[in-house]
Design a protein around this motif. Sequence first.
Motif, PDB file in Angstrom:
ATOM      1  N   VAL A 194       0.835  -1.207   0.000  1.00  0.00           N
ATOM      2  CA  VAL A 194       0.000   0.000   0.000  1.00  0.00           C
ATOM      3  C   VAL A 194       0.869   1.255   0.000  1.00  0.00           C
ATOM      4  O   VAL A 194       0.573   2.234  -0.691  1.00  0.00           O
ATOM      5  N   LEU A 195       1.972   1.220   0.752  1.00  0.00           N
ATOM      6  CA  LEU A 195       2.871   2.372   0.810  1.00  0.00           C
ATOM      7  C   LEU A 195       3.492   2.647  -0.555  1.00  0.00           C
ATOM      8  O   LEU A 195       3.600   3.807  -0.977  1.00  0.00           O
ATOM      9  N   SER A 196       3.880   1.584  -1.255  1.00  0.00           N
ATOM     10  CA  SER A 196       4.459   1.748  -2.591  1.00  0.00           C
ATOM     11  C   SER A 196       3.428   2.294  -3.572  1.00  0.00           C
ATOM     12  O   SER A 196       3.751   3.117  -4.436  1.00  0.00           O
ATOM     13  N   SER A 197       2.181   1.833  -3.451  1.00  0.00           N
ATOM     14  CA  SER A 197       1.135   2.315  -4.364  1.00  0.00           C
ATOM     15  C   SER A 197       0.845   3.798  -4.120  1.00  0.00           C
ATOM     16  O   SER A 197       0.600   4.553  -5.063  1.00  0.00           O
ATOM     17  N   LEU A 198       0.888   4.234  -2.870  1.00  0.00           N
ATOM     18  CA  LEU A 198       0.692   5.654  -2.569  1.00  0.00           C
ATOM     19  C   LEU A 198       1.848   6.491  -3.121  1.00  0.00           C
ATOM     20  O   LEU A 198       1.634   7.573  -3.680  1.00  0.00           O
ATOM     21  N   ALA A 211      -3.052   4.529  -9.567  1.00  0.00           N
ATOM     22  CA  ALA A 211      -1.844   3.941  -8.972  1.00  0.00           C
ATOM     23  C   ALA A 211      -2.118   3.432  -7.559  1.00  0.00           C
ATOM     24  O   ALA A 211      -1.681   2.333  -7.181  1.00  0.00           O
ATOM     25  N   THR A 212      -2.865   4.215  -6.792  1.00  0.00           N
ATOM     26  CA  THR A 212      -3.143   3.844  -5.401  1.00  0.00           C
ATOM     27  C   THR A 212      -3.924   2.537  -5.310  1.00  0.00           C
ATOM     28  O   THR A 212      -3.711   1.727  -4.400  1.00  0.00           O
ATOM     29  N   LEU A 213      -4.822   2.325  -6.265  1.00  0.00           N
ATOM     30  CA  LEU A 213      -5.660   1.124  -6.242  1.00  0.00           C
ATOM     31  C   LEU A 213      -4.961  -0.103  -6.820  1.00  0.00           C
ATOM     32  O   LEU A 213      -5.558  -1.175  -6.888  1.00  0.00           O
ATOM     33  N   LEU A 214      -3.697   0.048  -7.228  1.00  0.00           N
ATOM     34  CA  LEU A 214      -2.964  -1.067  -7.838  1.00  0.00           C
ATOM     35  C   LEU A 214      -2.049  -1.797  -6.859  1.00  0.00           C
ATOM     36  O   LEU A 214      -1.160  -2.525  -7.280  1.00  0.00           O
ATOM     37  N   SER A 215      -2.263  -1.613  -5.559  1.00  0.00           N
ATOM     38  CA  SER A 215      -1.412  -2.303  -4.580  1.00  0.00           C
ATOM     39  C   SER A 215      -1.514  -3.820  -4.737  1.00  0.00           C
ATOM     40  O   SER A 215      -0.581  -4.556  -4.386  1.00  0.00           O
ATOM     41  N   GLY A 216      -2.642  -4.299  -5.272  1.00  0.00           N
ATOM     42  CA  GLY A 216      -2.815  -5.731  -5.499  1.00  0.00           C
ATOM     43  C   GLY A 216      -1.808  -6.307  -6.477  1.00  0.00           C
ATOM     44  O   GLY A 216      -1.523  -7.512  -6.447  1.00  0.00           O
ATOM     45  N   ALA A 277       7.103   0.639  -6.131  1.00  0.00           N
ATOM     46  CA  ALA A 277       6.405   1.868  -6.539  1.00  0.00           C
ATOM     47  C   ALA A 277       6.545   2.092  -8.045  1.00  0.00           C
ATOM     48  O   ALA A 277       5.569   2.476  -8.713  1.00  0.00           O
ATOM     49  N   TYR A 278       7.721   1.835  -8.592  1.00  0.00           N
ATOM     50  CA  TYR A 278       7.922   2.035 -10.031  1.00  0.00           C
ATOM     51  C   TYR A 278       7.199   0.969 -10.859  1.00  0.00           C
ATOM     52  O   TYR A 278       6.723   1.247 -11.966  1.00  0.00           O
ATOM     53  N   LYS A 281       3.685   2.228 -10.855  1.00  0.00           N
ATOM     54  CA  LYS A 281       3.615   3.399 -11.748  1.00  0.00           C
ATOM     55  C   LYS A 281       3.575   2.955 -13.208  1.00  0.00           C
ATOM     56  O   LYS A 281       2.787   3.483 -14.018  1.00  0.00           O
ATOM     57  N   TYR A 282       4.403   1.973 -13.561  1.00  0.00           N
ATOM     58  CA  TYR A 282       4.457   1.480 -14.939  1.00  0.00           C
ATOM     59  C   TYR A 282       3.113   0.867 -15.353  1.00  0.00           C
ATOM     60  O   TYR A 282       2.594   1.148 -16.442  1.00  0.00           O
ATOM     61  N   VAL A 283       2.534   0.055 -14.464  1.00  0.00           N
ATOM     62  CA  VAL A 283       1.229  -0.557 -14.763  1.00  0.00           C
ATOM     63  C   VAL A 283       0.149   0.512 -14.855  1.00  0.00           C
ATOM     64  O   VAL A 283      -0.732   0.448 -15.728  1.00  0.00           O
ATOM     65  N   ALA A 284       0.213   1.522 -13.988  1.00  0.00           N
ATOM     66  CA  ALA A 284      -0.765   2.614 -14.029  1.00  0.00           C
ATOM     67  C   ALA A 284      -0.673   3.381 -15.348  1.00  0.00           C
ATOM     68  O   ALA A 284      -1.701   3.788 -15.926  1.00  0.00           O
ATOM     69  N   GLU A 285       0.550   3.564 -15.854  1.00  0.00           N
ATOM     70  CA  GLU A 285       0.734   4.238 -17.149  1.00  0.00           C
ATOM     71  C   GLU A 285       0.124   3.430 -18.286  1.00  0.00           C
ATOM     72  O   GLU A 285      -0.506   3.985 -19.204  1.00  0.00           O
ATOM     73  N   ILE A 286       0.297   2.107 -18.233  1.00  0.00           N
ATOM     74  CA  ILE A 286      -0.276   1.249 -19.271  1.00  0.00           C
ATOM     75  C   ILE A 286      -1.807   1.358 -19.252  1.00  0.00           C
ATOM     76  O   ILE A 286      -2.454   1.512 -20.306  1.00  0.00           O
ATOM     77  N   ILE A 287      -2.385   1.313 -18.064  1.00  0.00           N
ATOM     78  CA  ILE A 287      -3.845   1.418 -17.948  1.00  0.00           C
ATOM     79  C   ILE A 287      -4.332   2.791 -18.391  1.00  0.00           C
ATOM     80  O   ILE A 287      -5.341   2.908 -19.096  1.00  0.00           O
ATOM     81  N   ALA A 288      -3.592   3.822 -17.996  1.00  0.00           N
ATOM     82  CA  ALA A 288      -4.034   5.194 -18.289  1.00  0.00           C
ATOM     83  C   ALA A 288      -3.962   5.546 -19.781  1.00  0.00           C
ATOM     84  O   ALA A 288      -4.846   6.241 -20.300  1.00  0.00           O
ATOM     85  N   PHE A 289      -2.940   5.043 -20.468  1.00  0.00           N
ATOM     86  CA  PHE A 289      -2.695   5.505 -21.838  1.00  0.00           C
ATOM     87  C   PHE A 289      -3.042   4.469 -22.921  1.00  0.00           C
ATOM     88  O   PHE A 289      -3.076   4.804 -24.105  1.00  0.00           O
ATOM     89  N   ASN A 290      -3.262   3.220 -22.535  1.00  0.00           N
ATOM     90  CA  ASN A 290      -3.526   2.198 -23.544  1.00  0.00           C
ATOM     91  C   ASN A 290      -4.937   1.625 -23.518  1.00  0.00           C
ATOM     92  O   ASN A 290      -5.334   0.886 -24.396  1.00  0.00           O
ATOM     93  N   PHE A 291      -5.695   1.925 -22.458  1.00  0.00           N
ATOM     94  CA  PHE A 291      -7.074   1.442 -22.373  1.00  0.00           C
ATOM     95  C   PHE A 291      -8.009   2.651 -22.351  1.00  0.00           C
ATOM     96  O   PHE A 291      -8.213   3.269 -21.304  1.00  0.00           O
ATOM     97  N   ARG A 292      -8.528   2.994 -23.511  1.00  0.00           N
ATOM     98  CA  ARG A 292      -9.378   4.183 -23.623  1.00  0.00           C
ATOM     99  C   ARG A 292     -10.727   3.818 -24.204  1.00  0.00           C
ATOM    100  O   ARG A 292     -10.862   2.854 -24.914  1.00  0.00           O
TER     101      ARG A 292
END
Length: 292
Positions: A194-198, A211-216, A277-278, A281-292
């Motif tokens: 959770v700390l890394s996701s924050l 990013a915060t919800l990706l702690s899983g 954390a990185y 961040k990388y997975v969050a970028e994939i979700i943010a920019f590749n799933f529209r």
Amino acid sequence: MDRLIAVVVLTAIIHLINTLIYAVRPAGVITKRLATAYSLFNVIFLIAQTANMLQAPLLSSIIEHAIARGNEAAGAGANLLENAIYQQELGILNIQIRTVILGATLGTLLGAVFIPAFVTVFTRGIDLFDQVKSVPKMIGLVLFSPKKAAKMIRATIKIPGRQYFRRAIREKLTIPRKFLVLNIIVTGVYTTSVLSSLYAGALFPEFRATATLLSGIVNGIATILFATVVDPTAAGITDQALREERPEQDVQQMSFYLAVTRLLGTLLAQLFFVPAAYVIKYVAEIIAFNFR
């Protein structure tokens, strides 16, 4: 700073209680009432859940304030991550979150020290429950007989000396080493997920909620290892002791080493923190920019 101190204290309480769960199995084996031991521990675990409910928003607010200060310094339309002041904020955040992890280590250490005493506490609690047959009645006895309860606690809770730990370390290991090593990894991941996701949210502020919800993502491997190796092995050793196929001492030894490996896991979390954390961040970028 007051907010950070509150988060560290709450984190220490959470990890203290989560470490004391290792006293449940020995108490259950001694009394032959393992299910009752776990049921009574759930009453104490409510404290950890309450602490967690308070800790999470406080910790999140630390991140939000850092991002807000960065936005204010950078100004409208500026790239926040390229701003020198925000980079300083990220450095301060790094130190603050590592301090929170240190709180987890201190709470775990305190819990490990008190495990022998809590084995006795749970044993007496189980005996008392057998007499009154009701948790509310047990709580009532404690509340309405505080002097008697305090006397029992003073007589029961004794911090073990160095001799206890020396003897525990020198004893021949009779439990599997593999699951102890895995417990270090599992604890390290759980402590930092959770700390890394924050922190990943601070590294990727535009999509910090994602990013915060990706702690899983970080927790997944640890969950699999815990569910398939760590917990079944501990349960198997406990069941063998209940069936008298193993001595009770094996369960006490397991309790001691699970606490030690949990402590080492919180230290390992310091290494996992930034890489995890990185990854998030990388997975969050994939979700943010590749799933529209």
